[in-house]
Design a protein around this motif. Sequence first.
Motif, mmCIF file in Angstrom:
data_model
loop_
_atom_site.group_PDB
_atom_site.id
_atom_site.type_symbol
_atom_site.label_atom_id
_atom_site.label_comp_id
_atom_site.label_asym_id
_atom_site.label_seq_id
_atom_site.Cartn_x
_atom_site.Cartn_y
_atom_site.Cartn_z
ATOM 1 N N CYS A 27 -6.950 -5.757 16.474
ATOM 2 C CA CYS A 27 -7.199 -5.246 15.053
ATOM 3 C C CYS A 27 -7.960 -6.325 13.928
ATOM 4 O O CYS A 27 -8.709 -5.865 13.230
ATOM 5 N N MET A 28 -7.563 -7.474 14.578
ATOM 6 C CA MET A 28 -8.015 -8.603 13.587
ATOM 7 C C MET A 28 -9.689 -8.792 13.661
ATOM 8 O O MET A 28 -10.580 -9.088 12.820
ATOM 9 N N LYS A 29 -10.644 -8.206 14.850
ATOM 10 C CA LYS A 29 -11.653 -7.849 15.284
ATOM 11 C C LYS A 29 -12.199 -6.952 14.037
ATOM 12 O O LYS A 29 -13.355 -7.031 13.447
ATOM 13 N N ASP A 30 -11.435 -5.866 14.091
ATOM 14 C CA ASP A 30 -11.920 -4.733 12.986
ATOM 15 C C ASP A 30 -11.691 -5.185 11.821
ATOM 16 O O ASP A 30 -12.710 -4.871 10.768
ATOM 17 N N VAL A 31 -10.997 -6.105 11.349
ATOM 18 C CA VAL A 31 -10.712 -6.942 9.982
ATOM 19 C C VAL A 31 -11.747 -7.785 9.508
ATOM 20 O O VAL A 31 -12.473 -7.511 8.451
ATOM 21 N N LYS A 32 -12.288 -8.553 10.695
ATOM 22 C CA LYS A 32 -13.613 -9.271 10.342
ATOM 23 C C LYS A 32 -14.746 -8.516 10.266
ATOM 24 O O LYS A 32 -15.743 -8.892 9.400
ATOM 25 N N ALA A 72 -3.122 -2.435 8.053
ATOM 26 C CA ALA A 72 -3.545 -0.946 8.206
ATOM 27 C C ALA A 72 -3.950 -0.423 6.616
ATOM 28 O O ALA A 72 -4.883 0.213 6.471
ATOM 29 N N ASP A 73 -3.344 -1.151 5.847
ATOM 30 C CA ASP A 73 -3.811 -0.785 4.467
ATOM 31 C C ASP A 73 -5.214 -1.225 4.202
ATOM 32 O O ASP A 73 -5.903 -0.668 3.561
ATOM 33 N N PHE A 74 -5.500 -2.595 4.715
ATOM 34 C CA PHE A 74 -6.723 -3.013 4.427
ATOM 35 C C PHE A 74 -7.957 -2.364 5.216
ATOM 36 O O PHE A 74 -9.007 -2.203 4.844
ATOM 37 N N LEU A 75 -7.378 -1.697 6.263
ATOM 38 C CA LEU A 75 -8.521 -0.961 7.096
ATOM 39 C C LEU A 75 -8.258 0.636 6.901
ATOM 40 O O LEU A 75 -9.333 1.436 7.387
ATOM 41 N N GLY A 97 0.871 -1.250 -0.003
ATOM 42 C CA GLY A 97 -0.187 -0.014 0.068
ATOM 43 C C GLY A 97 0.725 1.332 -0.051
ATOM 44 O O GLY A 97 1.772 1.408 -0.695
ATOM 45 N N ARG A 98 0.771 2.225 0.888
ATOM 46 C CA ARG A 98 1.322 3.186 0.971
ATOM 47 C C ARG A 98 2.639 3.213 1.858
ATOM 48 O O ARG A 98 3.420 4.026 2.139
ATOM 49 N N PHE A 99 2.850 1.840 2.388
ATOM 50 C CA PHE A 99 3.942 1.643 3.332
ATOM 51 C C PHE A 99 5.196 1.206 2.878
ATOM 52 O O PHE A 99 5.095 0.125 2.009
ATOM 53 N N LYS A 145 6.126 -5.112 10.839
ATOM 54 C CA LYS A 145 5.814 -4.098 10.159
ATOM 55 C C LYS A 145 5.209 -4.412 8.878
ATOM 56 O O LYS A 145 4.320 -3.935 8.225
ATOM 57 N N LEU A 146 5.646 -5.635 8.098
ATOM 58 C CA LEU A 146 4.997 -6.047 6.884
ATOM 59 C C LEU A 146 3.678 -6.378 7.326
ATOM 60 O O LEU A 146 2.549 -6.149 6.538
ATOM 61 N N ARG A 147 3.184 -7.223 8.502
ATOM 62 C CA ARG A 147 1.966 -7.388 8.713
ATOM 63 C C ARG A 147 0.967 -6.007 9.248
ATOM 64 O O ARG A 147 -0.231 -6.315 8.762
ATOM 65 N N ALA A 148 1.490 -5.309 9.959
ATOM 66 C CA ALA A 148 1.010 -4.076 10.525
ATOM 67 C C ALA A 148 0.553 -3.099 9.146
ATOM 68 O O ALA A 148 -0.348 -2.811 8.986
#
Length: 243
Positions: A216-221, A154-157, A90-92, A147-150
């Motif tokens: 964060c993963m709750k927010d993803v769901k 973050a990009d998904f959210l 994404g932007r990261f 940071k890869l996973r972050a």
Amino acid sequence: MHLELTCEYGHVQIDSLEGWRRRTEAIEIGHHRSACRVCSSETQTRVEFKAQVSRDSRIERLRAIHPQLKMISASDNELTVNCGQISQIGRFQIPHPDFLVYETKINNYLEQHAKHGRCRCLICAAAEGGKLPDTEKNLASLDARLKLRAAWVADFLGHSSIDSALAYASTDVPPTVKIKSGEKIYFQCHNPEHKPVFTGAGNFFNPKRLGYCPTCMKDVKTKLKFDGVSQEPKTWESFCPRL
């Protein structure tokens, strides 16, 4: 006729045209790093010169795996190197950290790469979804992988920063010191308001587990449900096949 020249570090030297020509030839054949006698000492012994040439040739061979590889430092059989890569999600942007290789194992590294496509940089392998190398893991490499996973989450959210994402130990551990198998460390996600996860690296990055901050993963769901995705990801690999 003599010429007075100043190198990029301010060392002033005077030599004849023939002297400067010999210095230039020494650089071309790899005998010296610089025409400056201060920057590239001409007191190097023949044994030291041969060892340096041998080491340089090994580094060059490793570029078959990592074309932009550069050596950071050397100590006996250990070489600290960097692949020169920056992952973009994404932007990261996530710069890849330094890692160790061993001169006596370079043939083995090349064989593993030829047979299995295995590289030596943990972050390259994680980013590409390849088989992870057996390189020693330290805080710097675990932090970069976090940071890869972050960045992915973050990009998904739609979040704008991953600056708070950090892997750190409960004690003052230098980033280059090896993290022992099973040793627990803190994994702070990109949201500073969320509680860090305290666990071993093998457990945290296990693709069969959640693989990131539970909040964060709750927010993803929640976002997936909003987007019409009925099947909730229960493991990291069901949300992202790599990293």
